[in-house]
Scaffold this motif. Sequence first.
Motif, short mmCIF file in Angstrom:
data_model
loop_
_atom_site.label_atom_id
_atom_site.label_comp_id
_atom_site.label_asym_id
_atom_site.label_seq_id
_atom_site.Cartn_x
_atom_site.Cartn_y
_atom_site.Cartn_z
N CYS A 76 -10.08 150.09 77.50
CA CYS A 76 -11.52 149.96 77.29
C CYS A 76 -12.08 148.73 78.00
CB CYS A 76 -11.80 149.88 75.78
SG CYS A 76 -13.49 149.40 75.35
N LEU A 77 -11.41 147.59 77.86
CA LEU A 77 -11.88 146.37 78.51
C LEU A 77 -11.82 146.48 80.03
CD1 LEU A 77 -10.19 143.80 76.11
CD2 LEU A 77 -12.65 144.16 76.38
N LEU A 78 -10.76 147.09 80.55
CA LEU A 78 -10.62 147.23 82.00
C LEU A 78 -11.69 148.14 82.57
CD1 LEU A 78 -9.06 146.80 84.63
CD2 LEU A 78 -7.57 148.69 83.97
N THR A 79 -11.86 149.31 81.97
CA THR A 79 -12.87 150.25 82.48
C THR A 79 -14.28 149.70 82.26
OG1 THR A 79 -12.74 151.45 80.36
CG2 THR A 79 -11.43 152.30 82.21
N GLY A 80 -14.46 148.93 81.18
CA GLY A 80 -15.77 148.30 80.98
C GLY A 80 -16.10 147.32 82.08
N SER A 81 -15.09 146.57 82.54
CA SER A 81 -15.32 145.64 83.65
C SER A 81 -15.65 146.40 84.93
CB SER A 81 -14.08 144.77 83.86
OG SER A 81 -13.87 143.93 82.76
N LEU A 82 -14.92 147.50 85.19
CA LEU A 82 -15.20 148.30 86.38
C LEU A 82 -16.60 148.90 86.33
CD1 LEU A 82 -11.77 150.15 86.75
CD2 LEU A 82 -12.62 148.23 88.10
N TRP A 83 -17.04 149.22 85.14
CA TRP A 83 -18.38 149.77 84.95
C TRP A 83 -19.44 148.68 85.07
CZ3 TRP A 83 -19.59 153.37 80.18
CH2 TRP A 83 -20.76 154.09 80.42
N GLY A 84 -19.11 147.49 84.52
CA GLY A 84 -20.09 146.43 84.50
C GLY A 84 -20.40 145.83 85.86
#
Length: 245
Positions: A103-111
Amino acid sequence: MHGLANPARFLRIARWLMPLCLSAGLVVMLGALGWGLFFAPAERLQGETVRIVYIHVPAAWLGMAGWMGIAAAGFAELVWRHPLAGIAARACAVPGAVFTGVCLLTGSLWGRPAWGTWWVWDGRLTSMLVLLFLYFGWMALSQASEDSNGGQSRAPAIFGLVGAVNIPIIHYSVIWWNSQHQAPSITMGKSAMAGDFLWPLLLATLGFTLVFAGSALARMRAILANQQAEARLRRKALNEVYRTP
């Protein structure tokens, strides 16, 4: 629930339920990801980056659900002395931590394309990072308790219940504080998402959840098998001692 307190009965059920959850979950998950990543339309404002949602949202849900599983198991262990509660908590910890990290990794990629930065210290992101550290702390405490007290310590159960305070903070952080993270798109009984995005997301969430359940059952079986093997070795060692003239 108490009917499953017998490890032998639980193992009989888990023997067929585990592969069913894993196989069904993989089929549904891969189908939903294929739908969302390759056939669902791009979003009007976010473009192609919206496709991260089909991994990010299920991972966030399961990161929080994993900790709620730990808290529920801790409650069962403290109140009812359920013999499988501690094992269930240990089984949920690793998958929960993995999904929280995803979740944190994909959130960073999204952010990065959405906000222009990989990370911001707002309420939702920070509380989710705290959840990952809680997982690490719980696993370390559980391991230390097992080493020192043979798995009988109540400290991990209490820690799991106290750490559950972070779950509503994660959920309501975008409402309580000024956050760059978007507000919930799906609430009880309604959704702000168009069907083209909603249905593959719901299927992906179902698939990921089944995979999580299958992984937790597999870990419970492995932990029980390890405990049974250790018990047999201890009995064998005691028998050898008694036979010694």
